[in-house]
Motif scaffolding. Structure first.
Motif, PDB file in Angstrom:
ATOM      1  N   GLN A  12      -0.487   0.552 -13.540  1.00  0.00           N
ATOM      2  CA  GLN A  12      -0.461  -0.209 -12.299  1.00  0.00           C
ATOM      3  C   GLN A  12      -1.587   0.291 -11.393  1.00  0.00           C
ATOM      4  O   GLN A  12      -1.697   1.469 -11.119  1.00  0.00           O
ATOM      5  N   LEU A  13      -2.405  -0.641 -10.931  1.00  0.00           N
ATOM      6  CA  LEU A  13      -3.497  -0.292 -10.025  1.00  0.00           C
ATOM      7  C   LEU A  13      -2.961  -0.214  -8.608  1.00  0.00           C
ATOM      8  O   LEU A  13      -2.272  -1.120  -8.140  1.00  0.00           O
ATOM      9  N   GLN A  14      -3.310   0.862  -7.917  1.00  0.00           N
ATOM     10  CA  GLN A  14      -2.945   1.012  -6.516  1.00  0.00           C
ATOM     11  C   GLN A  14      -4.213   1.174  -5.698  1.00  0.00           C
ATOM     12  O   GLN A  14      -5.157   1.837  -6.126  1.00  0.00           O
ATOM     13  N   GLY A  62      -4.508   4.866 -10.649  1.00  0.00           N
ATOM     14  CA  GLY A  62      -3.677   4.232 -11.668  1.00  0.00           C
ATOM     15  C   GLY A  62      -4.476   3.681 -12.824  1.00  0.00           C
ATOM     16  O   GLY A  62      -4.148   3.903 -13.976  1.00  0.00           O
ATOM     17  N   LEU A  63      -5.523   2.931 -12.531  1.00  0.00           N
ATOM     18  CA  LEU A  63      -6.392   2.367 -13.557  1.00  0.00           C
ATOM     19  C   LEU A  63      -7.833   2.483 -13.070  1.00  0.00           C
ATOM     20  O   LEU A  63      -8.083   2.617 -11.884  1.00  0.00           O
ATOM     21  N   SER A  64      -8.759   2.400 -13.997  1.00  0.00           N
ATOM     22  CA  SER A  64     -10.157   2.568 -13.635  1.00  0.00           C
ATOM     23  C   SER A  64     -10.682   1.368 -12.856  1.00  0.00           C
ATOM     24  O   SER A  64     -10.464   0.217 -13.223  1.00  0.00           O
ATOM     25  N   LEU A  65     -11.385   1.665 -11.774  1.00  0.00           N
ATOM     26  CA  LEU A  65     -11.910   0.608 -10.922  1.00  0.00           C
ATOM     27  C   LEU A  65     -12.910  -0.281 -11.645  1.00  0.00           C
ATOM     28  O   LEU A  65     -13.070  -1.460 -11.313  1.00  0.00           O
ATOM     29  N   GLU A  66     -13.584   0.241 -12.669  1.00  0.00           N
ATOM     30  CA  GLU A  66     -14.700  -0.490 -13.285  1.00  0.00           C
ATOM     31  C   GLU A  66     -14.259  -1.807 -13.908  1.00  0.00           C
ATOM     32  O   GLU A  66     -15.083  -2.667 -14.181  1.00  0.00           O
ATOM     33  N   ALA A  73     -17.516   5.759 -10.320  1.00  0.00           N
ATOM     34  CA  ALA A  73     -17.198   7.151 -10.658  1.00  0.00           C
ATOM     35  C   ALA A  73     -16.195   7.748  -9.682  1.00  0.00           C
ATOM     36  O   ALA A  73     -15.404   8.629 -10.046  1.00  0.00           O
ATOM     37  N   LYS A  74     -16.218   7.255  -8.449  1.00  0.00           N
ATOM     38  CA  LYS A  74     -15.275   7.730  -7.429  1.00  0.00           C
ATOM     39  C   LYS A  74     -14.104   6.769  -7.251  1.00  0.00           C
ATOM     40  O   LYS A  74     -13.277   6.972  -6.361  1.00  0.00           O
ATOM     41  N   ASN A  75     -14.073   5.713  -8.058  1.00  0.00           N
ATOM     42  CA  ASN A  75     -13.018   4.697  -7.944  1.00  0.00           C
ATOM     43  C   ASN A  75     -12.890   4.194  -6.503  1.00  0.00           C
ATOM     44  O   ASN A  75     -11.780   4.024  -5.981  1.00  0.00           O
ATOM     45  N   THR A  76     -14.021   3.935  -5.893  1.00  0.00           N
ATOM     46  CA  THR A  76     -14.031   3.551  -4.482  1.00  0.00           C
ATOM     47  C   THR A  76     -15.002   2.401  -4.237  1.00  0.00           C
ATOM     48  O   THR A  76     -16.104   2.380  -4.787  1.00  0.00           O
ATOM     49  N   VAL A  77     -14.561   1.466  -3.419  1.00  0.00           N
ATOM     50  CA  VAL A  77     -15.403   0.383  -2.914  1.00  0.00           C
ATOM     51  C   VAL A  77     -15.513   0.563  -1.404  1.00  0.00           C
ATOM     52  O   VAL A  77     -14.528   0.900  -0.742  1.00  0.00           O
ATOM     53  N   TYR A  78     -16.693   0.343  -0.891  1.00  0.00           N
ATOM     54  CA  TYR A  78     -16.963   0.548   0.526  1.00  0.00           C
ATOM     55  C   TYR A  78     -17.287  -0.773   1.216  1.00  0.00           C
ATOM     56  O   TYR A  78     -17.808  -1.700   0.589  1.00  0.00           O
ATOM     57  N   LEU A  79     -17.005  -0.823   2.502  1.00  0.00           N
ATOM     58  CA  LEU A  79     -17.434  -1.940   3.331  1.00  0.00           C
ATOM     59  C   LEU A  79     -18.068  -1.348   4.583  1.00  0.00           C
ATOM     60  O   LEU A  79     -17.368  -0.843   5.451  1.00  0.00           O
ATOM     61  N   ASN A 129      -4.500  -9.722  -7.639  1.00  0.00           N
ATOM     62  CA  ASN A 129      -3.200  -9.250  -8.106  1.00  0.00           C
ATOM     63  C   ASN A 129      -2.704  -8.000  -7.393  1.00  0.00           C
ATOM     64  O   ASN A 129      -1.502  -7.759  -7.335  1.00  0.00           O
ATOM     65  N   PHE A 130      -3.631  -7.200  -6.898  1.00  0.00           N
ATOM     66  CA  PHE A 130      -3.271  -5.902  -6.318  1.00  0.00           C
ATOM     67  C   PHE A 130      -3.861  -5.806  -4.919  1.00  0.00           C
ATOM     68  O   PHE A 130      -5.020  -6.176  -4.704  1.00  0.00           O
ATOM     69  N   TRP A 131      -3.065  -5.263  -3.993  1.00  0.00           N
ATOM     70  CA  TRP A 131      -3.471  -5.179  -2.596  1.00  0.00           C
ATOM     71  C   TRP A 131      -3.174  -3.801  -2.045  1.00  0.00           C
ATOM     72  O   TRP A 131      -2.191  -3.150  -2.415  1.00  0.00           O
ATOM     73  N   GLY A 132      -4.040  -3.394  -1.117  1.00  0.00           N
ATOM     74  CA  GLY A 132      -3.756  -2.198  -0.342  1.00  0.00           C
ATOM     75  C   GLY A 132      -2.872  -2.539   0.851  1.00  0.00           C
ATOM     76  O   GLY A 132      -2.531  -3.704   1.075  1.00  0.00           O
ATOM     77  N   GLN A 133      -2.546  -1.526   1.621  1.00  0.00           N
ATOM     78  CA  GLN A 133      -1.625  -1.709   2.744  1.00  0.00           C
ATOM     79  C   GLN A 133      -2.338  -2.140   4.012  1.00  0.00           C
ATOM     80  O   GLN A 133      -1.704  -2.564   4.984  1.00  0.00           O
TER      81      GLN A 133
END
Length: 126
Positions: free
Chosen positions: A1-3, A26-30, A77-83, A114-118
């Protein structure tokens, strides 16, 4: 499950900048296309930026009125997306969400994700 977990929101004055982060576990961002959305009370969630699983060659999209002020990027590599949000104005005040979907294309249709942050609050005021 991706969080997904957003961070970086806060209160700023008009003209200032903020950089939001969306970190996944939970899962790889790539394997996911990531969209940023925002919502104000009483209005629908608005798609503002998107970055495909493979962002090279046109795999980034923005809402028409935000291109040039907002910049989306990803570090798998950091499993992160920026804005990166620049020249903020009071109309940018909203709760900002990141979301993920498995399709390798960009869309501002929230129902496809399918997946959302808070969410993280961004407030722009004097």
């Amino acid at each position: 499950q991706l969080q997904l977990v957003e961070s970086g929101g806060g209160s700023v004055q008009p003209g200032e900048s903020l950089k939001l982060s969306c970190t996944t576990t939970g899962l790889s961002l790539e394997y996911y296309t990531i969209g940023w959305f925002r919502q104000v009370p009483g209005k629908e969630r608005e798609g503002i930026a998107c970055i495909r699983r493979s962002p090279a060659g046109g795999g980034i999209d923005y809402a028409d009125d935000l291109a040039g002020r907002f910049i989306i990027s990803r570090d798998n590599a950091k499993n992160t997306v920026y804005l990166q949000m620049n020249s903020l104005n009071p109309e940018d005040t909203a709760v900002y969400f990141c979301a993920a979907m498995g399709w390798n294309y960009c869309s501002s249709d929230a129902s496809l994700y399918n997946f959302w942050g808070q969410g993280t609050q961004v407030t722009v005021s004097l």
